[in-house]
Design an enzyme around this catalytic site. Structure first.
Site, PDB file in Angstrom:
ATOM      1  N   THR A   1       0.858  -1.187   0.000  1.00  0.00           N
ATOM      2  CA  THR A   1       0.000   0.000   0.000  1.00  0.00           C
ATOM      3  C   THR A   1       0.893   1.236   0.000  1.00  0.00           C
ATOM      4  O   THR A   1       0.602   2.234   0.657  1.00  0.00           O
ATOM      5  CB  THR A   1      -0.977  -0.071   1.194  1.00  0.00           C
ATOM      6  N   HIS A   2       1.990   1.137  -0.716  1.00  0.00           N
ATOM      7  CA  HIS A   2       2.956   2.233  -0.773  1.00  0.00           C
ATOM      8  C   HIS A   2       2.788   3.004  -2.074  1.00  0.00           C
ATOM      9  O   HIS A   2       3.675   3.035  -2.914  1.00  0.00           O
ATOM     10  CB  HIS A   2       4.385   1.687  -0.648  1.00  0.00           C
ATOM     11  N   ASN A   3       1.623   3.589  -2.240  1.00  0.00           N
ATOM     12  CA  ASN A   3       1.332   4.377  -3.435  1.00  0.00           C
ATOM     13  C   ASN A   3       1.759   5.811  -3.157  1.00  0.00           C
ATOM     14  O   ASN A   3       1.437   6.367  -2.107  1.00  0.00           O
ATOM     15  CB  ASN A   3      -0.168   4.337  -3.725  1.00  0.00           C
TER      16      ASN A   3
END
Lengths: 587, 233
Positions: free
Chosen positions: A515-517
């Site tokens: 979830t490292h957008n």
């Protein structure tokens, strides 16, 4: 629609960044309203043993994540494809509710390297200006590492990060990460207890000349009290961390730290179930007048006027709100014009599962950030002059805890069901471990965020559209990193190995990656090429601050939370020392 | 001391790390019992599946997880009941899925793009597989015998039963996922009766307080009573 009384500050989103800003602005007599679109989450009531260990609810059914029935994004690999809605969660898992994803993260707490903050300059100096491809818009952060260092420390202290320092004021520390940028202080807590698989990984990587170190963890290795007096328990290695809230108060979250200050301040008002749909631009002025939101329990719409607006939603939601509010020009990959939605980046990942016939690894014991890391091939820690890519990543062994539904891996070639499958599950459940590559993702002109022309959210607003694919740079980087990963695997000498798989030609939105957008509302030194300045203040609207990983110019090989926390402290300092005294453009 | 009161979170929190709570809880003298007294076995009812579908689903999940030296069969562990309750609830109607049109076939990297909910996929697939069995064996799936059932299931999971059936491909993934979910989930969800799968693999359950065990049992086999949600609740 009901118009509310004007307040000094409205904050959109109550996760790490919104919570930290709320903390820094509390106790100053400012009227602050915090809007959170999800539910109230009170750890001591909502997350207790035994219910907190419900894997079906929290992991399989995504209890703490965004409900896509109300809003999702659309996705395509390339501009000439039709974007289609992400109908189910997969590749990334945005949080919803008080604390946001900060409630159910793993707690991996890396600082960026020195080079990560001055990337364009470092690469240009080392390999020449021509080395950076014209369609790779690498940037220096507008703050240097040294400017952020005290804030990195501040956030580490806040979270009770457990780790082994590698570089204290220039002195290299044995057992830590020798590539670490100098830190002013050691970690607040010693590292977590290593697992046997961590030890095997350490031994193998040391024998190859690499420098393994304990993964910095916002999972407390001991009971802890931070600089605000928030009390943490000791990590229980329960193995229910990522996607779960922590019942021991050992994993740092906004709920048990930063949110406590505003919640006890009479001038702060928290409104949960309050979904902000757009920001209102002033007529004939460059001000943002306030935000529209809907109470998701009554259906009633409100307008909340405010002197200053802090947009602190998740990366993609920040960008979505900007685009849906007509704030800033949308990026167009054909012309290169426009800035909102530009430099969207992700993380380039790979994994391998190792099986050890003769080892009892107690896989069910673990912590979200229990692991061992090799940083020799991350960032600019190694020479790229003869290589066909820029960037890099860390290689790690993770002991996050094997929950039975989601983690019962079997060696390749095992049937998918039946007695043979059961036999393998029984044999290998406690005898396997995970190695990962966690790689950087540098911008591509073709990867961006925009509004979708077709699909709508529950309010009839256009969904955010993601256009993203891996690049040759990503594939070459991954090939290089996998050679190093395979060396470590060979040295660890497992009975069987599954993976790593070659990086797919097309990024796939189905399997979980991270979830490292990042990106889409990037920070910089000029309004000509960035959305916000170094205080995350909108160049166009000085009473609007846009905080989050949406401000990152590119994504590093590390998890984004610690840099995000350091950046939030930096912004808060600028706001307190400069903006509150003289509201207006800080630069 | 009533150990249940420990699970008042505040109390637990005060004690963790201070008094070695884990060692108290893991001692065999714990006053709450690992096994609840066996209730009179009452056949659990079905709320989503019809009688015909119940017969199908029980025999299908028993091919996926048969009775053998490792565990009883899936249906006798309650997996059919688990799936039934899941399909009758929010999972079955895809309550957290974006289901608005228009619907187009996408590329594989764009993920699932059909308008069907899990309960619709099950119902339609069961019907089609039973029709196939009627054509081929003149009997529904549950009556064709384990050997033929095995053949049919293998063909479903390699997508060779009906020519290129996207429905059955989706069904095969879904039923495999749900069967394993039911088998490995906490018994509070009706599958995994008597924590049978947890005992099979050596997962010690939901108490999971290992701050001392992580070091003490490094490289050694860990054994402790297996607690489920109901054991502690």
């Amino acid at each position: 629609m009901k118009k509310l009384k004007k307040v000094d500050v409205v904050i959109v989103g109550m996760g790490w960044t919104g919570g930290l800003i709320a903390q820094e602005l509390s106790g100053k007599g400012l009227k602050v309203v915090g809007l959170e679109r999800g539910a109230m989450r009170v750890p001591e009531k909502d997350f207790v043993i035994p219910f907190v260990r419900d894997e079906l609810k929290f992991q399989q059914r995504r209890e703490l994540q965004q409900n896509l029935a109300r809003e999702t994004i659309t996705f395509r690999n390339k501009s000439n494809e039709r974007a289609l809605p992400m109908r189910n969660l997969g590749s990334f898992l945005p949080g919803e509710g008080l604390g946001g994803a900060g409630l159910h993260w793993n707690g991996m707490s890396f600082r960026n390297t020195h080079a990560d903050h001055e990337l364009r300059s470092v690469i240009s100096n080392r390999y020449g200006k021509k080395r950076i491809p014209s369609d790779m818009d690498l940037r220096d952060w507008p703050q240097t590492y040294s400017e952020l260092e005290t804030h990195y420390s501040e956030f580490e202290q806040l979270c009770g990060v457990s780790g082994k320092a590698g570089n204290i004021k220039g002195n290299i520390q044995p057992g830590g990460n020798p590539f670490e940028a100098p830190r002013s202080k050691d970690y607040p807590l010693p590292p977590l207890e290593s697992s046997l698989s961590n030890d095997l990984f350490n031994k193998a990587s040391r024998s190859l000349g690499y420098n393994p170190y304990p993964l910095p963890a916002a999972n407390c290795s001991k009971p802890y009290k931070n600089q605000y007096g928030d009390v943490f328990g000791q990590c229980q290695y329960c193995g229910h961390c990522e996607l779960f809230a922590c019942e021991s108060n050992a994993k740092a979250s906004p709920n048990i730290t930063v949110l406590k200050r505003p919640l006890s301040d009479k001038d702060f008002e928290l409104k949960t179930h309050s979904w902000v749909t757009r920001l209102k631009k002033g007529k004939g002025s460059n001000r943002i007048e306030g935000v529209y939101y809907t109470n998701m329990q009554s259906g009633e719409e409100y307008f909340q006027p405010a002197e200053t607006v802090f947009l602190c939603a998740w990366t993609l939601n920040n960008v979505h709100l900007l685009l849906n509010s007509g704030i800033g020009a949308a990026y167009d990959p054909k012309t290169g014009d426009g800035l909102v939605g530009k430099n969207y980046c992700y993380q380039v990942m790979a994994g391998a599962r190792l099986f050890f016939e003769k080892k009892e690894l107690n896989t069910f014991m673990g912590a979200g950030a229990l692991g061992s890391v090799v940083d020799n091939f991350n960032s600019e820690n190694f020479d790229h002059s003869q290589l066909s890519f820029l960037g890099g990543g860390f290689i790690a062994n993770l002991s996050m805890g094997a929950r039975p539904i989601s983690s019962h891996p079997v060696p390749p070639g095992t049937p998918k069901y039946g007695t043979e499958w059961k036999k393998a599950v029984q044999k290998w459940y406690n005898r396997n471990t995970l190695l990962i590559i966690h790689g950087s993702n540098y911008p591509s002109r073709l990867n961006y965020l925009s509004l979708d022309p077709t699909y709508k959210n529950v309010f009839g607003q256009k969904l955010l559209r993601m256009t993203f694919n891996f690049t040759d740079n990503d594939r070459n980087m991954m090939e290089f990193l996998q050679i190093r990963l395979k060396k470590i695997i060979k040295e660890m000498n497992p009975t069987h190995t599954a993976g790593p798989k070659k990086l797919s030609n097309n990024y796939n939105i189905v399997p979980y990656q991270s979830t490292h957008n990042t990106g889409g509302a990037i920070m910089g030194t000029s309004p000509a090429d960035s959305v916000v300045n170094k205080y995350c203040q909108s160049w166009d609207h000085p009473n609007l601050f846009i905080l989050g990983a949406s401000a990152f110019p590119q994504n590093t090989g590390y998890n984004p939370t610690l840099p995000l926390g350091a950046l939030s402290y930096y912004v808060a300092k600028g706001v307190k020392e400069k903006y509150l005294k003289k509201p207006g453009a800080l630069i | 001391m009533d150990l249940k009161s420990f699970f008042n979170r505040r109390e637990l929190f005060k004690l963790i790390g201070l008094t070695g709570l884990t060692s108290i809880l893991l001692s065999p003298r714990s006053s709450f019992s690992e096994e609840k007294p066996a209730a009179e076995s009452v056949e659990m009812g079905f709320v989503f599946f019809t009688a015909e579908e119940v017969a199908f689903i029980k025999s299908y999940v028993d091919i996926l997880i048969p009775a053998d030296e490792f565990s009883p069969s899936a249906s006798s562990c309650g997996v059919a009941n688990f799936i039934d309750r899941q399909l009758s609830g929010s999972f079955g109607v895809a309550s957290r899925t974006y289901l608005q049109g228009p619907f187009y076939n996408g590329s594989p990297s764009q993920g699932y793009q059909k308008p069907f909910t899990p309960s619709e996929i099950y119902r339609k697939s069961i019907h089609q597989i039973n029709e196939y069995c009627q054509r081929k064996y003149k009997l529904p799936f549950d009556m064709i015998g384990v050997k033929n059932q095995q053949r049919v299931v293998d063909r479903v999971h390699s997508n060779r039963l009906l020519k290129n059936s996207e429905l059955l491909m989706d069904f095969s993934k879904l039923i495999l996922q749900n069967t394993k979910e039911g088998f490995f989930a906490d018994p509070v969800y009706f599958g995994n009766k008597n924590k049978v799968s947890w005992k099979m693999i050596g997962y010690p359950g939901v108490l999971a307080l290992y701050s001392q065990a992580i070091k003490k049992f490094k490289g050694k086999k860990y054994s402790a009573p297996v607690y489920s949600i109901e054991d502690i609740d």
